[in-house]
Motif scaffolding. Sequence first.
Motif, PDB file in Angstrom:
ATOM      1  N   UNK A  26      12.359   1.934  -0.565  1.00  0.00           N
ATOM      2  CA  UNK A  26      11.584   1.691  -1.778  1.00  0.00           C
ATOM      3  C   UNK A  26      11.836   2.866  -2.719  1.00  0.00           C
ATOM      4  N   UNK A  27      11.902   2.651  -4.033  1.00  0.00           N
ATOM      5  CA  UNK A  27      12.186   3.781  -4.945  1.00  0.00           C
ATOM      6  C   UNK A  27      11.097   4.845  -4.992  1.00  0.00           C
ATOM      7  N   UNK A  28       9.873   4.522  -4.577  1.00  0.00           N
ATOM      8  CA  UNK A  28       8.792   5.502  -4.673  1.00  0.00           C
ATOM      9  C   UNK A  28       8.540   6.269  -3.385  1.00  0.00           C
ATOM     10  N   UNK A  84       1.635   1.341   0.389  1.00  0.00           N
ATOM     11  CA  UNK A  84       1.305   2.206   1.530  1.00  0.00           C
ATOM     12  C   UNK A  84       1.833   1.729   2.878  1.00  0.00           C
ATOM     13  N   UNK A  85       2.436   0.562   2.958  1.00  0.00           N
ATOM     14  CA  UNK A  85       2.957   0.145   4.260  1.00  0.00           C
ATOM     15  C   UNK A  85       4.261   0.833   4.614  1.00  0.00           C
ATOM     16  N   UNK A  86       4.883   1.525   3.670  1.00  0.00           N
ATOM     17  CA  UNK A  86       6.109   2.272   3.958  1.00  0.00           C
ATOM     18  C   UNK A  86       5.776   3.683   4.396  1.00  0.00           C
ATOM     19  N   UNK A  87       4.988   3.824   5.463  1.00  0.00           N
ATOM     20  CA  UNK A  87       4.646   5.139   5.958  1.00  0.00           C
ATOM     21  C   UNK A  87       5.434   5.409   7.229  1.00  0.00           C
ATOM     22  N   UNK A  88       5.863   6.639   7.398  1.00  0.00           N
ATOM     23  CA  UNK A  88       6.595   6.993   8.609  1.00  0.00           C
ATOM     24  C   UNK A  88       6.329   8.447   8.935  1.00  0.00           C
ATOM     25  N   UNK A  89       6.533   8.799  10.219  1.00  0.00           N
ATOM     26  CA  UNK A  89       6.326  10.154  10.663  1.00  0.00           C
ATOM     27  C   UNK A  89       7.418  10.527  11.636  1.00  0.00           C
ATOM     28  N   UNK A  90       7.822  11.792  11.587  1.00  0.00           N
ATOM     29  CA  UNK A  90       8.790  12.290  12.547  1.00  0.00           C
ATOM     30  C   UNK A  90       8.414  13.694  12.955  1.00  0.00           C
ATOM     31  N   UNK A  91       8.495  13.968  14.264  1.00  0.00           N
ATOM     32  CA  UNK A  91       8.224  15.311  14.729  1.00  0.00           C
ATOM     33  C   UNK A  91       6.828  15.494  15.285  1.00  0.00           C
ATOM     34  N   UNK A 110       7.119  10.177   5.530  1.00  0.00           N
ATOM     35  CA  UNK A 110       7.512   9.404   4.366  1.00  0.00           C
ATOM     36  C   UNK A 110       6.256   8.737   3.845  1.00  0.00           C
ATOM     37  N   UNK A 111       5.917   9.021   2.585  1.00  0.00           N
ATOM     38  CA  UNK A 111       4.723   8.432   1.992  1.00  0.00           C
ATOM     39  C   UNK A 111       5.117   7.673   0.746  1.00  0.00           C
ATOM     40  N   UNK A 112       4.306   6.671   0.423  1.00  0.00           N
ATOM     41  CA  UNK A 112       4.561   5.850  -0.747  1.00  0.00           C
ATOM     42  C   UNK A 112       3.212   5.482  -1.348  1.00  0.00           C
ATOM     43  N   UNK A 113       2.982   5.931  -2.592  1.00  0.00           N
ATOM     44  CA  UNK A 113       1.679   5.703  -3.210  1.00  0.00           C
ATOM     45  C   UNK A 113       1.500   4.247  -3.625  1.00  0.00           C
ATOM     46  N   UNK A 114       2.570   3.608  -4.121  1.00  0.00           N
ATOM     47  CA  UNK A 114       2.416   2.259  -4.650  1.00  0.00           C
ATOM     48  C   UNK A 114       2.379   1.216  -3.544  1.00  0.00           C
TER      49      UNK A 114
END
Length: 41
Positions: free
Chosen positions: A14-16, A34-41, A28-32
């Motif tokens: 996603x571009x945002x 919010x389902x594009x959330x990810x975590x690593x580490x 990885x966060x996306x304000x517009x």
Amino acid sequence: MKVVSSIRSLKVRHPNCQVVRRRGRIYVINKTNPRFKARQG
């Protein structure tokens, strides 16, 4: 929230999407969309 081997591949969904480091973890966060959330580490 997804945990992935490559956080760079989630940034191009996603571009945002933003890659943020918080407390030693990479998010990885996306304000517009919010389902594009990810975590690593």
